[in-house]
Design a protein around this motif. Structure first.
Motif, mmCIF file in Angstrom:
data_model
loop_
_atom_site.group_PDB
_atom_site.id
_atom_site.type_symbol
_atom_site.label_atom_id
_atom_site.label_comp_id
_atom_site.label_asym_id
_atom_site.label_seq_id
_atom_site.Cartn_x
_atom_site.Cartn_y
_atom_site.Cartn_z
ATOM 1 N N LEU A 170 0.830 -1.210 0.000
ATOM 2 C CA LEU A 170 0.000 0.000 0.000
ATOM 3 C C LEU A 170 0.863 1.258 0.000
ATOM 4 O O LEU A 170 0.527 2.255 -0.648
ATOM 5 C CB LEU A 170 -0.963 -0.006 1.183
ATOM 6 N N ARG A 171 1.993 1.216 0.696
ATOM 7 C CA ARG A 171 2.917 2.367 0.676
ATOM 8 C C ARG A 171 3.494 2.549 -0.726
ATOM 9 O O ARG A 171 3.587 3.669 -1.234
ATOM 10 C CB ARG A 171 4.037 2.175 1.701
ATOM 11 N N ALA A 172 3.874 1.453 -1.368
ATOM 12 C CA ALA A 172 4.379 1.528 -2.747
ATOM 13 C C ALA A 172 3.310 2.110 -3.661
ATOM 14 O O ALA A 172 3.604 2.937 -4.534
ATOM 15 C CB ALA A 172 4.803 0.142 -3.230
ATOM 16 N N PHE A 173 2.065 1.710 -3.457
ATOM 17 C CA PHE A 173 0.960 2.250 -4.248
ATOM 18 C C PHE A 173 0.843 3.756 -4.053
ATOM 19 O O PHE A 173 0.717 4.509 -5.020
ATOM 20 C CB PHE A 173 -0.354 1.554 -3.849
ATOM 21 N N GLU A 174 0.893 4.213 -2.808
ATOM 22 C CA GLU A 174 0.784 5.659 -2.536
ATOM 23 C C GLU A 174 1.883 6.445 -3.238
ATOM 24 O O GLU A 174 1.631 7.492 -3.835
ATOM 25 C CB GLU A 174 0.858 5.914 -1.024
#
Length: 193
Positions: A170-174
């Protein structure tokens, strides 16, 4: 005849469900006997549906692609559907880490691999076009970039636990989303100059 066909369809689905669970918990090389046991079928039934491990894994990949297609259909004509679908992948990628690893080493020229890639691109292409037209996405994003984006999300699989992998994806997505947005004051080429 109809009952036999229904039983075969149920066995097919049960085998895929079982393989998904077994491969997620024990890796892609887990004994197929574990898949049989989890699905409640014998080896002959497994091999009647999937002649080998490769065909079983490709079927799991294809099922994942169809889940992606269903999510895209659910999103309809939303301008942000591209971003929502990427987040859908980010939220689920840690549960399919063994499939991602297998996908990375597959022969890209194999017909079944080309079929999966083409279907993936077919799903994402109109979403990218709509996001670009709405001004929500950089104009230089191409459908081939989606494969790279999903690979970038896959790098989050380096986390030690499922929770850490989920958090990292999810951090990579953000972080990725910021790179996909149009840049203020000009396009991608102007910003790079």
């Amino acid at each position: 005849m109809t009952k036999l066909r229904k039983d075969a369809e149920e066995n097919h689905s049960d085998i895929l469900d079982a393989a998904d669970i077994i491969f997620a918990s024990q890796g892609i090389t887990a004994p197929l006997d574990l898949v049989c046991r989890k699905a409640g079928v014998g080896r002959a039934t497994l091999y009647r549906h999937f002649p080998d491990r490769h065909h079983l894994i490709v079927a799991l990949l294809e099922r994942g692609i169809e889940e992606t297609a269903a999510k895209a259909d659910e999103l309809g004509e939303r301008d942000d559907a591209f971003f929502v679908l990427l987040r859908f992948h980010a939220e689920r990628i840690h549960a399919r880490s063994s499939l991602i690893d297998y996908w990375r080493v597959l022969d890209r020229t194999a017909p079944e691999v080309r079929r999966v890639r083409e279907r993936f691109h077919q799903i994402f292409s109109p979403l990218i076009f709509r996001a670009v037209e709405a001004g929500a996405c950089r104009p230089d994003i191409q459908v081939d970039d989606v494969t790279l984006l999903v690979s970038m999300l896959g790098s989050a699989l380096r986390g030690r636990t499922a929770d850490e992998q989920a958090r990292l994806s999810l951090r990579a997505f953000e972080l990725m989303i910021e790179g996909l947005r149009p840049r203020a004051g000009g396009g991608a080429r102007e910003a790079a100059a």
